[in-house]
Design an enzyme around this catalytic site. Structure first.
Site, short mmCIF file in Angstrom:
data_model
loop_
_atom_site.label_atom_id
_atom_site.label_comp_id
_atom_site.label_asym_id
_atom_site.label_seq_id
_atom_site.Cartn_x
_atom_site.Cartn_y
_atom_site.Cartn_z
N GLU A 37 8.97 2.25 11.36
CA GLU A 37 10.04 3.24 11.24
C GLU A 37 9.36 4.59 11.11
OE1 GLU A 37 13.11 2.98 11.81
OE2 GLU A 37 13.15 0.80 11.96
N GLU A 62 9.40 17.24 14.45
CA GLU A 62 9.86 16.92 13.10
C GLU A 62 9.14 17.80 12.10
OE1 GLU A 62 10.93 12.97 10.54
OE2 GLU A 62 8.94 13.04 11.43
N GLY A 66 6.57 5.92 8.21
CA GLY A 66 5.75 7.13 8.13
C GLY A 66 5.72 7.85 9.46
N CYS A 85 13.63 11.14 6.68
CA CYS A 85 13.55 10.89 8.13
C CYS A 85 14.90 11.04 8.79
CB CYS A 85 12.95 9.51 8.40
SG CYS A 85 13.84 8.15 7.63
N ASN A 93 4.71 9.19 13.28
CA ASN A 93 4.55 8.51 14.56
C ASN A 93 3.09 8.25 14.89
OD1 ASN A 93 7.35 9.63 14.70
ND2 ASN A 93 7.26 8.72 16.74
N LYS A 103 0.87 -1.17 0.00
CA LYS A 103 0.00 0.00 0.00
C LYS A 103 0.91 1.23 0.00
CE LYS A 103 -1.68 3.07 1.93
NZ LYS A 103 -1.70 4.55 1.57
#
Length: 483
Positions: free
Chosen positions: A251, A385, A229, A285, A231, A176
């Site tokens: 991750e 982030e 993706g 990331c 959190n 996906k």
């Protein structure tokens, strides 16, 4: 340039979604330009893909691992033949510059070949038994059907570093991808289809994460789910998988520091800050987000950093002279711009950028690289982030203070330091709470043969890539044999 209609790939066939609905994937370098139409799938489409993968899995797992590797070798050759086409689609769809897109696609080829070779490696050990007349050993078995949920920032590399090990170890896969880069994902799946994988071994379903992704996490026939993706989304997926006893791998975010010690090579450190912070428009990331600089060299470092940043050309991802492309979408642009405004409101000093580049106001989601001074560690730009080209500058006097600042975050993905002092290097290696440690190199980037993953809120604490991938995609079976 052509507009591509991207279909789902289920059970070896290209099919439209059960609803018949599609949505546009847009070019962030040119507002309004449609790169392609992707299927707006629902749970019926996901169910069909999972059932196809479930039916194919017993046959695939019984195939010898070297034979499974041959399919990966063929997929690598197919992707390599179409490298320019895939890279151009990626550049158009997400705004990554064409050289970076070509580099990522070439990395995808290498990932496929690396894991094809893993089919020839051992998968167990012989263990001494207390019974002298018995043989005891371990082997590894696949999980079954694996769900793969991937982001838009690396639409070739991340799907492949999840799918390739899953496949070589005997699992079947349902992918996906992020809707923003679903056309690129379809191009990748076309290469896998060209390699001739048995029907149902690899499947692709596009659609909203809140629908398809959540249903994947909750699906009773998916034995493992791997996600990269945010959190917030990752934790939802992990909780859903945990509730039904499925294995999960997450991750997630990072707030990655670059420490510049007083004895650092300033030119190298500046280049690392620029590349780590601004390449791919900061949408990695592992991107550098905080630069922690020794007071003794703060002024000369910042002077060089500003001069180097002034040289960067922002523009269309396909233009030959572009160094940094646009944000990947309007939503992403708005998010980055919001953080820049918040930084100013909180009292940080904007030394450079943060606005629309001159002449590009109406063309795409462009933003100038932003550099903030006078940043307090409590500010949002120092803690959250941003996923954009924004650097927050902080200062320190001692290496202990630098490490304390660097560790003052809920994340722990990557970190780097520039120093010639061996003691400082060793302190950094031992005391830095991050899964990826880089010395005299930028924070962004990891080699495909090495384990990758984070600490704290950056990860579910498993590792991807390299031989470490076998830990997630298989289960150990202990065997005791006696005549």
């Amino acid at each position: 340039m052509s507009t591509h209609t991207a279909f789902n790939y289920i059970g070896g066939e290209w099919i439209s979604s059960s609803s018949g609905e599609v949505e546009a994937s847009l070019n962030p370098s040119a507002k309004g330009e449609i790169v392609g139409w992707v299927q707006s799938s629902g749970t019926d489409d996901l169910n069909a893909a999972v059932l196809a993968a479930r039916e194919a899995q017993p046959i695939w797992r019984k195939l010898a691992a070297p034979a499974r590797g041959e399919y990966l070798f063929k997929a690598a050759a197919a992707l390599e033949r179409r490298l320019d086409e895939v890279a151009e689609t990626m550049a158009r769809e997400m705004g990554k510059t064409l050289p970076e897109a070509k580099g990522e696609t070439a990395r995808g080829v290498a990932i496929l070949r690396y894991y094809a070779g893993e089919g020839m490696r051992k998968t167990g050990d012989v263990i001494p038994s207390t019974d002298s007349e018995a043989l005891m050993l371990t082997t590894r078995v696949p999980l079954g059907v694996v769900g793969v949920i991937t982001p838009w920032n690396f639409p070739i590399a991340i799907p492949l570093w999840k799918m390739a090990p899953a496949l070589i170890y005997g699992n079947t896969v349902v992918l996906k991808p992020a809707t923003e880069t679903a056309v690129t994902a379809v191009k990748l799946m076309e290469c896998l289809a060209e390699a001739g994988f048995p029907a149902g071994t690899v499947n692709l379903v596009t659609g909203k994460g809140s629908v398809v992704g959540q249903a994947m996490a909750e699906h009773p026939f998916i034995q493992g789910i791997t996600f990269t993706g945010s959190n917030q989304t990752g934790k939802r997926i992990g909780m859903a998988a945990l509730a039904r006893g499925a294995k999960y791998q997450l991750e997630m975010g990072g707030k990655n520091p670059l420490i510049v010690a007083a004895d650092a090579d300033l030119d190298q450190a500046v280049e690392a800050a620029v590349n780590g912070g601004f390449r791919s428009t900061g949408q990695k990331c592992t991107a550098t987000s905080r630069v922690i600089i020794a007071n003794d060299i703060f002024e000369p470092f910042v002077s060089k950093l500003l001069a180097r940043t002034e040289e960067l050309k922002v523009g269309s991802a396909l233009a030959s002279d572009t160094w940094m492309g646009p944000c990947a979408s309007e939503q992403q642009y708005n998010n980055v711009a919001s953080y820049i405004r918040q930084g100013v409101e909180e009292g940080a000093v904007l030394l450079h950028g943060g606005g629309k580049p001159e002449g590009l106001d109406q063309e795409g989601y462009y933003i100038e690289p932003a550099i903030f001074d006078q940043v307090d560690a409590s500010m949002a730009i120092a803690r959250e982030e941003i996923f954009g080209p924004v650097l927050a500058l902080l200062r320190f006097d001692t290496i202990e203070e630098a490490l304390a600042i660097a560790n003052d975050t809920e994340f722990g993905l990557s970190a780097s330091i520039f120093t010639q002092n061996i003691a400082h290097m060793l302190s950094f290696i031992q005391d830095m709470d991050a899964g990826l440690i880089r010395i005299n190199s930028e924070s962004a980037g990891v080699e495909l043969q090495a384990p990758f993953g984070g600490m704290k809120q950056s990860s579910s604490h498993s590792r991807e890539q390299g031989q470490a991938a076998i830990e997630f995609f298989t289960s150990i079976k202990t065997v005791f044999i006696k005549s």
